[in-house]
Structures are given as C-alpha cells and as structure tokens.
Write a protein that holds these residues in place. Structure first.
Motif, PDB file in Angstrom:
ATOM      1  N   ASP A 172       3.829  -1.296 -11.405  1.00  0.00           N
ATOM      2  CA  ASP A 172       4.575  -2.139 -12.349  1.00  0.00           C
ATOM      3  C   ASP A 172       5.622  -2.988 -11.619  1.00  0.00           C
ATOM      4  OD1 ASP A 172       3.152  -1.178 -14.483  1.00  0.00           O
ATOM      5  OD2 ASP A 172       4.706   0.171 -15.201  1.00  0.00           O
ATOM      6  N   ASN A 173       6.512  -2.319 -10.892  1.00  0.00           N
ATOM      7  CA  ASN A 173       7.648  -3.021 -10.296  1.00  0.00           C
ATOM      8  C   ASN A 173       7.273  -3.883  -9.098  1.00  0.00           C
ATOM      9  OD1 ASN A 173       9.156  -1.703 -12.235  1.00  0.00           O
ATOM     10  ND2 ASN A 173       9.844  -0.087 -10.847  1.00  0.00           N
ATOM     11  N   LYS A 174       6.148  -3.581  -8.466  1.00  0.00           N
ATOM     12  CA  LYS A 174       5.656  -4.401  -7.347  1.00  0.00           C
ATOM     13  C   LYS A 174       4.309  -5.030  -7.698  1.00  0.00           C
ATOM     14  CE  LYS A 174       7.845  -1.548  -3.741  1.00  0.00           C
ATOM     15  NZ  LYS A 174       7.570  -0.804  -2.477  1.00  0.00           N
ATOM     16  N   SER A 175       4.172  -5.442  -8.948  1.00  0.00           N
ATOM     17  CA  SER A 175       2.874  -5.927  -9.428  1.00  0.00           C
ATOM     18  C   SER A 175       2.392  -7.178  -8.704  1.00  0.00           C
ATOM     19  CB  SER A 175       2.934  -6.193 -10.935  1.00  0.00           C
ATOM     20  OG  SER A 175       3.911  -7.166 -11.244  1.00  0.00           O
ATOM     21  N   THR A 176       3.304  -7.943  -8.075  1.00  0.00           N
ATOM     22  CA  THR A 176       2.878  -9.155  -7.374  1.00  0.00           C
ATOM     23  C   THR A 176       1.929  -8.849  -6.218  1.00  0.00           C
ATOM     24  OG1 THR A 176       4.907  -9.045  -6.042  1.00  0.00           O
ATOM     25  CG2 THR A 176       4.908 -10.524  -7.954  1.00  0.00           C
ATOM     26  N   ILE A 177       2.027  -7.659  -5.631  1.00  0.00           N
ATOM     27  CA  ILE A 177       1.143  -7.319  -4.503  1.00  0.00           C
ATOM     28  C   ILE A 177       0.181  -6.182  -4.832  1.00  0.00           C
ATOM     29  CG2 ILE A 177       2.809  -8.128  -2.801  1.00  0.00           C
ATOM     30  CD1 ILE A 177       3.472  -5.206  -2.179  1.00  0.00           C
ATOM     31  N   TYR A 178       0.299  -5.584  -6.032  1.00  0.00           N
ATOM     32  CA  TYR A 178      -0.582  -4.474  -6.399  1.00  0.00           C
ATOM     33  C   TYR A 178      -1.516  -4.829  -7.567  1.00  0.00           C
ATOM     34  CZ  TYR A 178       1.771  -1.072  -3.380  1.00  0.00           C
ATOM     35  OH  TYR A 178       2.255  -0.375  -2.292  1.00  0.00           O
ATOM     36  N   SER A 179      -1.830  -6.112  -7.755  1.00  0.00           N
ATOM     37  CA  SER A 179      -2.604  -6.526  -8.923  1.00  0.00           C
ATOM     38  C   SER A 179      -4.011  -7.004  -8.602  1.00  0.00           C
ATOM     39  CB  SER A 179      -1.859  -7.639  -9.673  1.00  0.00           C
ATOM     40  OG  SER A 179      -0.667  -7.151 -10.230  1.00  0.00           O
ATOM     41  N   ASP A 180      -4.425  -6.884  -7.349  1.00  0.00           N
ATOM     42  CA  ASP A 180      -5.789  -7.293  -7.010  1.00  0.00           C
ATOM     43  C   ASP A 180      -6.762  -6.147  -7.297  1.00  0.00           C
ATOM     44  OD1 ASP A 180      -7.676  -9.100  -6.220  1.00  0.00           O
ATOM     45  OD2 ASP A 180      -6.883  -9.405  -4.206  1.00  0.00           O
ATOM     46  N   ARG A 181      -8.044  -6.445  -7.190  1.00  0.00           N
ATOM     47  CA  ARG A 181      -9.084  -5.424  -7.356  1.00  0.00           C
ATOM     48  C   ARG A 181      -9.890  -5.314  -6.068  1.00  0.00           C
ATOM     49  NH1 ARG A 181      -7.135  -2.662 -11.508  1.00  0.00           N
ATOM     50  NH2 ARG A 181      -7.741  -3.379 -13.582  1.00  0.00           N
ATOM     51  N   PRO A 182     -10.338  -4.107  -5.720  1.00  0.00           N
ATOM     52  CA  PRO A 182     -11.202  -3.964  -4.547  1.00  0.00           C
ATOM     53  C   PRO A 182     -12.604  -4.476  -4.836  1.00  0.00           C
ATOM     54  CG  PRO A 182     -10.995  -1.863  -5.679  1.00  0.00           C
ATOM     55  CD  PRO A 182     -10.062  -2.822  -6.384  1.00  0.00           C
ATOM     56  N   ILE A 183     -13.336  -4.810  -3.801  1.00  0.00           N
ATOM     57  CA  ILE A 183     -14.746  -5.171  -3.946  1.00  0.00           C
ATOM     58  C   ILE A 183     -15.550  -3.888  -4.091  1.00  0.00           C
ATOM     59  CG2 ILE A 183     -16.740  -6.177  -2.768  1.00  0.00           C
ATOM     60  CD1 ILE A 183     -14.814  -8.144  -1.416  1.00  0.00           C
TER      61      ILE A 183
END
Length: 449
Positions: free
Chosen positions: A44-55
């Motif tokens: 939540d608080n670091k969503s700018t870098i934790y919002s991608d999805r793996p292949i």
C-alpha cells in the motif's frame, strides 16, 4: 515451492522464520508476506514500485490470461481497464442500475434451489454467471447448458489447475520429456479465447454496444482488445469470487445454526413477511452486513492473492528486495491471524459490530480484496459486495439451511477448500428447505418480475 494449498506452508514457515520470507526458485526471488502490517507498509504505502505483475510463462503467456485486468503490467492499458470498470461498476450509484435484474435472477435461482436443493453449487454458479453476463454483455443466459456459462466454467477450471503448480520447462520443445503440457496449453488457450470472443461476438451480432458504456462507437483494434478483455475480466473475476463466497456462506449456515437464527430474526423484524429484502434495506440490517463480511473473512477466496512484482530495488525494514522479485501476500493467514481476529475459526458476524463499547475487529475488505493499486477495489468490489449481501439476505429470508440427515445420521460437512488462485469450499451436503409457503410465493413473484 509448495503447490498444494501453499498458504498453509507459508503460514508454518512464517511461524518459524518471521513475517517476511524469501524463496529462490531457479534464480527467481519470491518474497512471501505473513503480516498485515508488512503487507500494508510495502504494497500500500510503496505502491509506486510494488504494483507490477510478474510474467507467468504458462498461464499468462502460453494460455493467454496475461490480458485480464488482474495480470496486466502496470501502465496505460491497465489504466484504461480501470477507467472502464469505474464507469460501469465503480460506484454504488452505478451498481443501482442492475439491482432489479440481479434480484430477479436470485429469486429465480431460489425457486429452482427450493425444488432441487441437492444441486446448490450448480444453482449458485449459474446465477452468478447470469448476473455478470447481463452486466458485461447484455446477455440473458439459458436455463440449462448455456454455452457462454459452460465455456467460462471450463476456462476458469483450467486457470485454477495451471496455477496449482509451477511449470518451469516453458522453452523446452514439445517432444522433450515433461513438456507435453505445451499441447495442453494450446487447447486451454483456445478455451480462453472462446470465453472472451464468443460473448463479444454476440454483442456485435446484436448490433449493440457492450452493455452500459464499455463501448458505444466504432472501435479501433486496441479499443476492441480492451473492451473484450474488460468484459471477460468482469465475468471471470466477479462470477468466480461470488460463487466461492456464497458457497462458503451456505457451509457456514449449515455449521452455525445460531448465527442463522439471529440473522433471520433481524430480517423478520425489519423486512417482515410480505416482501423479500432489497439493497435499499442494507442500512437497516446491520447483522446481515456483518454476516456478509464474516463470509468474506472466514473463507479466503484468494488465499495468496495475485502476485505483485517489484519494479525497482527496495530496502524494507533492513531487507533487500531486488527488482523483479515476486511478492505474495498470505491473505489466508492474515484473515485467520489470532492477533487480528479473536477465535478466527469461529464464524462470528458480531466481531464486526460495535457492542458494549467494544470496537469492531479489522474490516476484512482491507485484506481479502488485495493490496495497493492492484487490489480488487479498483474493479469489482461494489459488484461482489452487493451480490454477496443480496444473496445472503434473500436466502436467509426464504430458506432454513441445516445439516443433511442420511439413514438417521446427521452429516457434518468438513471445512476445507481447494487449491488455486481462486479457492472454493470443497463440495458438501446440506439441507435447504423453504421457511414457509409464503416464502415460496414471494420467490415465485420476484422471479417473474
């Protein structure tokens, strides 16, 4: 890497090693979060870098599920998906358009269920499919053997099966021992393509737009791709999660009759015997609202959520999280953490009500729908919550749900669930009987509305 109910293994590892776990599989870093606080701090608080999805090489690339909203990489196409969802089902006001249609479908299902209670799971799945296909494609399902419902059921079952294990021989030729799954992947790709394209073709053939503003003008190739997969995501996601929660509700009512009686007493006092509950009764039925929340908590529909992917290196609480790491929140444990929920195995709606100065326990929607910018709140939370609430309220108004008795012996269902990204209660038996002849008449009346 565990592939059978991995959330249980993650929980045991968490007890031994702590809230943040690291696993490395052939060079791929995997981070498992066993703490609600840690999940919120990171996702939540670091969503700018934790919002991608793996292949996902098999389920995503070979079969094609990479195109559903939940698995899109973070970027412009995802934002377009989310904008479409917000326009159609993003607010309670927007959802109000569908209330009568959904209520009629639920009443129709209740009518069938009262006559064939042994087919509960099929009734629940058919009804969920009917409601979502009406919203996503303007399509009215057939009573039996509907082709769109059937192909979606097959595609979702195949998705669940492929997510139960990690397939690593993606680049091996098909003749290589163990690589035969590529032939299966091609077949499952065709099933998914049919699930996505057949309902869309129905809409085009009817010369109307995707229902309620997914599209209302000629489309470019990119626009058509977005619309098709938005509609397919809505059907695949919302229908399967709703089915899982409603089935767990019937299981809970079978096992916890006192909860059922209290809920029915509230409905009888507020709604009365002359009509069925409606969405407009929500504020007047707090216990039913708490029961719906408990159904979402008690059975975790997505026990490990959808995996996040870190888009750049991060240091969190002294731990180095490399770029490209897959981050998995153990949602199942968070919803059953005794430090968050008192006696978490007990089905107890009152935990979400303020009683005798005691504050309600943690709102389950902050956990069960995922975290950060990729949580389900951005797509179908209002649809799922409204469908679950109305299904529960109407079912309790007209049915008594109890244990099945066979040869004089009461059958007590096991509390167990399947593996997979979307988890369902294992099949169980229960008795479903109309509460009165008046209840049957109300069901028939609403079904024909």
């Amino acid at each position: 890497m565990p592939h059978i109910k991995p959330w249980l293994t993650f929980t045991e590892w968490g007890k031994k090693y702590g809230d943040i776990l690291h696993i490395e599989v052939l060079g791929q870093h995997i981070v498992v979060l066993n703490s609600l606080k840690t999940a919120m701090d990171m996702l939540d608080n670091k969503s700018t870098i934790y919002s991608d999805r793996p292949i996902l090489p098999v389920g995503g690339e070979l079969i094609g599920w990479k195109n559903v909203t939940a698995l899109l990489p973070y970027g412009d196409r995802l934002r377009r998906h989310r904008k479409n969802f917000h326009n159609v089902i993003g607010t309670r006001a927007a959802m109000g358009i569908y209330n009568q249609s959904r209520r009629s479908r639920l009443a129709d299902s209740s009518s069938v269920c009262s006559k064939k209670p042994d087919q509960l799971e099929a009734h629940v799945r058919h009804t969920a499919g009917a409601v979502i296909l009406r919203i996503s494609h303007g399509y009215e399902v057939k009573e039996n053997d509907d082709p769109f419902v059937d192909v979606a059921d097959r595609a979702l079952d195949q998705w669940s099966r492929v997510t139960r294990s990690w397939r690593l021989l993606v680049k091996a030729p098909e003749w290589f021992p163990g690589a035969g799954f590529k032939r299966v992947a091609r077949e499952w790709h065709d099933t998914l393509e049919e699930m996505v394209s057949a309902p869309y073709k129905f809409v085009v053939d009817q010369m109307v737009a995707i229902i309620y503003s997914f599209a209302n003008s000629p489309l470019s190739a990119e626009d058509e791709h977005v619309v098709k997969w938005c509609a397919a995501t809505l059907y695949a996601g919302a229908s399967d999660t709703t089915v899982s929660t409603i089935n767990s509700f019937f299981l809970a009512m079978t096992l916890f009759p006192d909860v059922q009686k209290k809920a029915q007493a509230e409905i009888d006092a507020v709604v009365g015997p002359d009509r069925l509950p409606s969405i407009t009764d929500q504020d007047s039925l707090p216990y039913i609202g708490a029961l719906a929340k408990e159904a979402l908590r008690w059975h975790a529909v997505t026990p490990t959520g959808f995996p996040h992917c870190v888009s750049e290196d991060d240091i969190h609480d002294g731990y180095y999280i490399p770029k490209g790491s897959v981050v998995i929140p153990n949602i199942w444990f968070m919803l059953h953490d005794p430090e968050i929920y008192v006696n978490p195995w007990q089905f107890n709606p009152e935990r979400f009500l303020a009683n005798d100065g005691k504050k309600p326990e943690t709102e389950p929607r902050t956990i069960c729908f995922g975290f950060g910018r990729r949580c389900f709140s951005f797509t179908g939370i209002h649809l799922v919550e409204a469908s679950v609430w109305l299904s529960i309220a109407m079912s309790l108004a007209v049915f008594d749900i109890s244990k099945t008795v066979e040869n004089g012996i009461e059958i007590i269902p096991d509390v167990d669930q399947s593996s997979g990204t979307i988890s369902h209660p294992k099949p169980f038996k229960c008795s479903i009987k109309p509460r009165s002849s008046k209840a049957v008449a109300l069901i028939e009346q609403d079904a024909n509305y």
